[in-house]
Design an enzyme around this catalytic site. Sequence first.
Site, PDB file in Angstrom:
ATOM      1  N   SER A  49      29.309 -26.303 -29.006  1.00 49.14           N
ATOM      2  CA  SER A  49      30.401 -27.194 -29.100  1.00 49.14           C
ATOM      3  C   SER A  49      30.436 -26.983 -30.730  1.00 49.14           C
ATOM      4  CB  SER A  49      29.893 -28.698 -29.011  1.00 49.14           C
ATOM      5  OG  SER A  49      30.821 -29.631 -29.855  1.00 49.14           O
ATOM      6  N   TYR A  77      23.772 -35.950 -28.520  1.00 47.46           N
ATOM      7  CA  TYR A  77      24.858 -34.468 -28.411  1.00 47.46           C
ATOM      8  C   TYR A  77      24.697 -33.647 -29.440  1.00 47.46           C
ATOM      9  CZ  TYR A  77      29.238 -32.191 -26.951  1.00 47.46           C
ATOM     10  OH  TYR A  77      30.260 -31.316 -26.240  1.00 47.46           O
TER      11      TYR A  77
END
Length: 258
Positions: free
Chosen positions: A148, A161
């Site tokens: 990401s 995350y």
Amino acid sequence: MNPDLMNLSGKVAIVTGAGVGMGAATARLLAARGASVVVSDINPDTATATAELIRSAGGKAHAVRTDVADEAQVEALVAQTVATFGRLDCAVNNAAITPDNLPIHEADMAVFDRVLNVDLRSVMLCMKYEIRQILSQGSSGSIVNIGSVSSVRPQPNNAAYVAAKHGVIGLTKTGSLEYAGRGIRVNAVMPGAIDTPMLRGALETTGNTEADFAPALSLFNRFGKPEEVAEASAWLCSDAASYVTGHSLAVEGGYLTR
């Protein structure tokens, strides 16, 4: 570039989290380029739907329900791939869950552990059994891990995350070092704001719209499409990327340039 190098005919691929979004788009694209694809998802209905779409378009696909946080199920996924298609050549480790949304001092450690299990530990498990299988064949192969933009640019209130996606890049680099000499390339793709059910759910939760949010996340003032991320993964799986390993390819509309 020789277009034949993008052809995946004769190759067998696993795509995790392939029931919806980027995973589904990736599975469809790999199949369209000739690969036999094992469609893995924790939701058997969406996995089956993706596999049926591939078969209806003339491709080869097999759906396997998998909880990628469970080692036994990941091992079984690879075993079922070999039982169905005879080998494994490439994999896109895409499965992930929604980020956490609290600052560190308020963190729910059960949520933290769940995010780390699904978004990081699962990548390690998938790599372990995918690479083991490719090595047993004595063949070359390609592993693509989905990171990401949070792999390199932290966001507030997403500690779990961010930690997981940073870890994915670390696993990718370690894998590239360990297996380049044995013919296995390990790379990552770092998507930005991609129009998926996960992103749409986040927008609903915050009350934002694409028009509100996209300009801050993309130089193109729009969200990316799952198919645009799929193209990056398919290239890294193909022989067109034969000299690429240990790389993290950003597909983020220029977000990281600012």
